[in-house]
Design a protein around this motif. Structure first.
Motif, short mmCIF file in Angstrom:
data_model
loop_
_atom_site.label_atom_id
_atom_site.label_comp_id
_atom_site.label_asym_id
_atom_site.label_seq_id
_atom_site.Cartn_x
_atom_site.Cartn_y
_atom_site.Cartn_z
N ILE A 3 3.08 -4.65 9.21
CA ILE A 3 4.53 -5.46 10.22
C ILE A 3 5.75 -5.18 8.67
CG2 ILE A 3 4.85 -8.02 10.04
CD1 ILE A 3 2.22 -8.55 10.93
N LEU A 4 5.59 -5.36 7.82
CA LEU A 4 6.41 -5.32 6.67
C LEU A 4 7.28 -3.55 6.83
CD1 LEU A 4 4.97 -7.03 3.63
CD2 LEU A 4 7.20 -7.32 4.32
N GLU A 5 6.23 -2.76 6.89
CA GLU A 5 6.28 -1.32 7.13
C GLU A 5 7.47 -1.15 8.32
OE1 GLU A 5 3.25 1.79 5.27
OE2 GLU A 5 3.36 1.38 7.04
N ASP A 6 6.65 -1.90 9.18
CA ASP A 6 8.13 -1.86 10.33
C ASP A 6 9.33 -2.44 9.88
OD1 ASP A 6 5.97 -0.86 12.47
OD2 ASP A 6 5.55 -2.74 13.15
N MET A 7 9.28 -2.96 9.54
CA MET A 7 10.44 -3.59 8.88
C MET A 7 11.14 -2.65 7.78
SD MET A 7 9.53 -7.41 8.10
CE MET A 7 10.89 -8.00 7.36
N ASP A 8 10.54 -1.82 8.07
CA ASP A 8 11.00 -0.98 6.67
C ASP A 8 10.93 -0.99 5.80
OD1 ASP A 8 12.35 0.63 8.77
OD2 ASP A 8 14.15 -0.48 9.27
N PHE A 9 9.97 -1.70 5.06
CA PHE A 9 9.82 -2.08 3.44
C PHE A 9 8.73 -0.30 3.08
CE2 PHE A 9 11.07 -6.22 4.50
CZ PHE A 9 11.35 -6.85 3.07
N ILE A 10 9.18 -0.14 1.97
CA ILE A 10 8.36 0.38 0.85
C ILE A 10 6.84 -0.46 1.06
CG2 ILE A 10 7.40 2.04 -0.73
CD1 ILE A 10 10.59 2.91 -0.26
N VAL A 11 5.24 -0.38 0.90
CA VAL A 11 4.95 -1.22 0.81
C VAL A 11 3.70 -0.65 -0.53
CG1 VAL A 11 2.58 -2.64 1.43
CG2 VAL A 11 5.50 -2.19 2.84
N ASP A 12 3.67 -1.37 -1.32
CA ASP A 12 2.02 -1.21 -1.79
C ASP A 12 1.59 -2.23 -2.30
OD1 ASP A 12 0.53 0.07 -3.52
OD2 ASP A 12 2.35 0.02 -6.06
N GLU A 13 0.25 -2.18 -3.00
CA GLU A 13 -1.19 -3.66 -2.27
C GLU A 13 -1.48 -3.88 -3.77
OE1 GLU A 13 -3.67 -3.13 0.46
OE2 GLU A 13 -2.60 -2.36 2.44
N ALA A 14 -1.60 -5.28 -4.00
CA ALA A 14 -2.39 -5.27 -5.29
C ALA A 14 -3.82 -6.22 -5.38
CB ALA A 14 -2.32 -5.64 -6.51
N GLU A 15 -4.87 -6.72 -5.37
CA GLU A 15 -6.42 -7.02 -4.70
C GLU A 15 -6.23 -8.62 -5.86
OE1 GLU A 15 -9.98 -4.94 -4.85
OE2 GLU A 15 -9.01 -3.41 -3.80
N ASP A 16 -5.45 -8.48 -7.51
CA ASP A 16 -5.39 -9.32 -7.81
C ASP A 16 -4.19 -9.23 -8.75
OD1 ASP A 16 -6.22 -8.37 -10.69
OD2 ASP A 16 -8.13 -7.74 -9.47
N GLY A 17 -4.17 -10.47 -9.45
CA GLY A 17 -2.52 -10.77 -10.44
C GLY A 17 -2.65 -9.38 -11.40
N GLN A 18 -3.52 -9.22 -11.93
CA GLN A 18 -4.27 -8.56 -13.32
C GLN A 18 -3.34 -6.89 -12.41
OE1 GLN A 18 -4.28 -8.78 -16.60
NE2 GLN A 18 -3.39 -6.91 -16.14
N GLU A 19 -3.16 -6.32 -11.46
CA GLU A 19 -3.27 -5.33 -11.14
C GLU A 19 -2.34 -5.37 -10.14
OE1 GLU A 19 -4.30 -1.81 -7.28
OE2 GLU A 19 -5.98 -4.08 -7.54
#
Length: 124
Positions: A20-36
Motif C-alpha cells: 500500500i505504502l509503495e503504491d503511495m510512492d513511499f520508499i519503504v523499509d521494514e523492521a521486526e522489532d523496536g530494537q531493529e
C-alpha cells in the motif's frame, strides 16, 4: 520521495503495508522489532513510521520513547497500530509522542488517510 519504516513482528502485516505504502510512492523499509527499528532510524530517520504495539525484544511504546528523545526523532510521523480499542494504550502512545493511531486489521483506505499529507487530503 518520502520514506516509511514499517515496524511489526508480523511478516504478513509488513507485506500488506509495504504494498500500500509503495503504491503511495513511499520508499519503504521494514523492521521486526523496536530494537531493529531504532538501529535503522539512527542510520537514517524516515519521514514516517508505522509502529506495532506488541513485539519481541523491544515493544512499540519503548521504541517510541527512545525515538522521540533521539536527535531528529521528533520529525517523523509515527502511526501506532493497535489490535484492541484500549483507550489506555492509545492515551499512552499519544502521550509518548505518537502522531496518530489506527486499529488492526487496516485496509488501503485507512492507511492512505493516516499517511497522506493534509494538503493531499484537501485536494483529493
Amino acid at each position: 520521495m518520502k520514506s516509511c519504516l514499517i515496524v511489526d513482528d508480523s511478516s504478513v502485516v509488513r507485506k500488506v503495508a509495504r504494498r500500500i505504502l509503495e503504491d503511495m510512492d513511499f520508499i519503504v523499509d521494514e523492521a521486526e522489532d523496536g530494537q531493529e527499528a531504532f538501529d535503522k532510524c539512527r542510520q537514517e530517520m524516515p519521514d514516517a513510521i508505522l509502529l506495532d504495539w506488541h513485539m519481541p525484544i523491544m515493544g512499540g511504546l519503548e521504541f517510541l520513547k527512545l525515538i522521540r528523545a533521539y536527535v531528529g526523532g521528533d520529525k517523523a510521523r509515527v502511526v501506532f497500530c493497535v489490535t484492541e480499542n484500549d483507550i489506555g494504550q492509545i492515551a499512552l502512545a499519544l502521550k509518548a509522542g505518537a502522531s496518530d493511531y489506527m486499529m488492526k486489521p487496516f485496509d488501503r483506505d485507512l492507511l492512505e488517510v493516516k499517511f497522506m499529507e493534509p494538503a493531499q487530503l484537501r485536494a483529493g
